[in-house]
Design a protein around this motif. Structure first.
Motif, PDB file in Angstrom:
ATOM      1  N   PHE A  58      45.037  24.703  12.554  1.00 11.83           N
ATOM      2  CA  PHE A  58      45.856  23.620  13.089  1.00 11.83           C
ATOM      3  C   PHE A  58      45.113  22.292  12.995  1.00 11.83           C
ATOM      4  O   PHE A  58      45.691  21.264  12.633  1.00 11.83           O
ATOM      5  CB  PHE A  58      46.239  23.900  14.544  1.00 11.83           C
ATOM      6  CG  PHE A  58      47.058  22.796  15.159  1.00 11.83           C
ATOM      7  CD1 PHE A  58      48.351  22.546  14.717  1.00 11.83           C
ATOM      8  CD2 PHE A  58      46.536  21.993  16.162  1.00 11.83           C
ATOM      9  CE1 PHE A  58      49.109  21.522  15.271  1.00 11.83           C
ATOM     10  CE2 PHE A  58      47.284  20.975  16.722  1.00 11.83           C
ATOM     11  CZ  PHE A  58      48.574  20.731  16.279  1.00 11.83           C
ATOM     12  N   GLN A  69      49.324  14.823  15.694  1.00 10.32           N
ATOM     13  CA  GLN A  69      49.310  16.153  16.308  1.00 10.32           C
ATOM     14  C   GLN A  69      50.705  16.761  16.378  1.00 10.32           C
ATOM     15  O   GLN A  69      50.929  17.896  15.943  1.00 10.32           O
ATOM     16  CB  GLN A  69      48.699  16.080  17.708  1.00 10.32           C
ATOM     17  CG  GLN A  69      48.715  17.416  18.442  1.00 10.32           C
ATOM     18  CD  GLN A  69      48.341  17.280  19.904  1.00 10.32           C
ATOM     19  OE1 GLN A  69      47.876  16.232  20.349  1.00 10.32           O
ATOM     20  NE2 GLN A  69      48.537  18.344  20.668  1.00 10.32           N
ATOM     21  N   ALA A  73      52.355  20.072  14.353  1.00 10.31           N
ATOM     22  CA  ALA A  73      52.935  21.189  15.095  1.00 10.31           C
ATOM     23  C   ALA A  73      54.351  21.498  14.629  1.00 10.31           C
ATOM     24  O   ALA A  73      54.812  22.646  14.720  1.00 10.31           O
ATOM     25  CB  ALA A  73      52.929  20.879  16.588  1.00 10.31           C
ATOM     26  N   ARG A 131      57.522  27.886  11.764  1.00 12.52           N
ATOM     27  CA  ARG A 131      56.485  26.862  11.743  1.00 12.52           C
ATOM     28  C   ARG A 131      55.220  27.392  11.075  1.00 12.52           C
ATOM     29  O   ARG A 131      54.866  28.561  11.229  1.00 12.52           O
ATOM     30  CB  ARG A 131      56.196  26.376  13.162  1.00 12.52           C
ATOM     31  CG  ARG A 131      57.385  25.625  13.766  1.00 12.52           C
ATOM     32  CD  ARG A 131      57.050  24.969  15.073  1.00 12.52           C
ATOM     33  NE  ARG A 131      58.171  24.166  15.548  1.00 12.52           N
ATOM     34  CZ  ARG A 131      58.157  23.436  16.658  1.00 12.52           C
ATOM     35  NH1 ARG A 131      57.059  23.415  17.407  1.00 12.52           N
ATOM     36  NH2 ARG A 131      59.213  22.724  17.008  1.00 12.52           N
ATOM     37  N   ALA A 136      50.056  24.343  18.953  1.00 13.24           N
ATOM     38  CA  ALA A 136      50.496  22.947  18.904  1.00 13.24           C
ATOM     39  C   ALA A 136      49.436  21.983  19.413  1.00 13.24           C
ATOM     40  O   ALA A 136      49.644  20.775  19.391  1.00 13.24           O
ATOM     41  CB  ALA A 136      51.774  22.771  19.724  1.00 13.24           C
ATOM     42  N   GLU A 137      48.316  22.518  19.878  1.00 20.03           N
ATOM     43  CA  GLU A 137      47.208  21.674  20.290  1.00 20.03           C
ATOM     44  C   GLU A 137      45.927  22.496  20.245  1.00 20.03           C
ATOM     45  O   GLU A 137      45.957  23.724  20.330  1.00 20.03           O
ATOM     46  CB  GLU A 137      47.438  21.078  21.678  1.00 20.03           C
ATOM     47  CG  GLU A 137      47.399  22.065  22.818  1.00 20.03           C
ATOM     48  CD  GLU A 137      46.003  22.253  23.379  1.00 20.03           C
ATOM     49  OE1 GLU A 137      45.159  21.349  23.198  1.00 20.03           O
ATOM     50  OE2 GLU A 137      45.743  23.302  23.980  1.00 20.03           O
TER      51      GLU A 137
END
Length: 215
Positions: A58, A69, A73, A131, A136-137
């Motif tokens: 990521f 960011q 995501a 996805r 996502a972080e």
């Protein structure tokens, strides 16, 4: 020599507008060797259940195309086109944030590696609406890796700054880079934020000017 570990950030605080008389303040973008060590440490330090790889990838998904960011995501497999070599980024911050950018070789290799991993885990190709990244972080993972390596703290935004620094040092024009980053100002902000890199490159380029033996 150009020092990659120092960049210049526009504005005095997050959300502030840059005035003509504002003086840029220093920010941080890691050198390539440090950045790759951070990615490797994230993989090693968060290895249970394969989440170390997901977190590191990521971070690479921000650093290699220069996405924000939230943009990274939201990338789906439908956004990644190996046929055209372009990556579709559904940016929402500004009108120009929604864009299609050429994939760097690093991002192309990353996407191919993730795709193979997904095929093995699913037993089939992922859906186009799936996805690409499963997280996502990754700030906790970044913080831990930097602490272990005794490196200065790296944030999600520093990963985007890292891309800009590498692009400029590789000879990408500011105007082209501005489009890649989703800026609508033709590079005005980038010129302020990375002025020290442009100055150093300008001095290096001057050496190449040839006047046919004139001294």
């Amino acid at each position: 020599a150009v020092h990659e570990n120092v960049i210049v950030a526009a504005g005095k605080r997050k959300g502030s507008k840059l005035r003509a008389d504002d003086k840029p303040e220093p920010a941080y973008a890691p050198e390539t060797e440090v950045m790759e060590k951070i990615f490797a440490e994230i993989e090693a330090g968060w290895g249970i259940g394969g989440w170390g790889v997901e977190l590191a990838d990521f971070c690479r998904g921000i650093a290699y195309p220069g996405s924000r960011q939230a943009e990274a995501a939201g990338i789906t497999w439908a956004d990644v086109s190996t046929a055209t070599g372009f990556l579709k980024i559904e940016g929402t911050k500004t009108a120009s944030a929604k864009r299609s950018v050429p994939m760097t070789q690093a991002f192309r290799v990353l996407a191919e590696r993730i795709l193979e991993r997904r095929k093995k885990s699913l037993g089939a190709s992922p859906l186009r609406t799936d996805r690409v990244f499963r997280v996502a972080e990754a700030q906790k993972a970044l913080d831990r890796a930097c602490l272990v390596l005794s490196a200065k703290r790296v944030t999600h935004h520093n990963l985007r700054d890292y891309f800009c620094t590498r692009a400029i040092l590789s000879g990408v024009s500011i105007r082209v880079l501005a489009r890649w980053m989703g800026h609508a100002d033709n590079g005005a902000l980038l010129l302020k934020r990375y002025s020290h890199i442009n100055d150093a490159d300008s001095a290096a380029q001057a050496v190449k000017v040839n006047f046919g033996g004139a001294s």
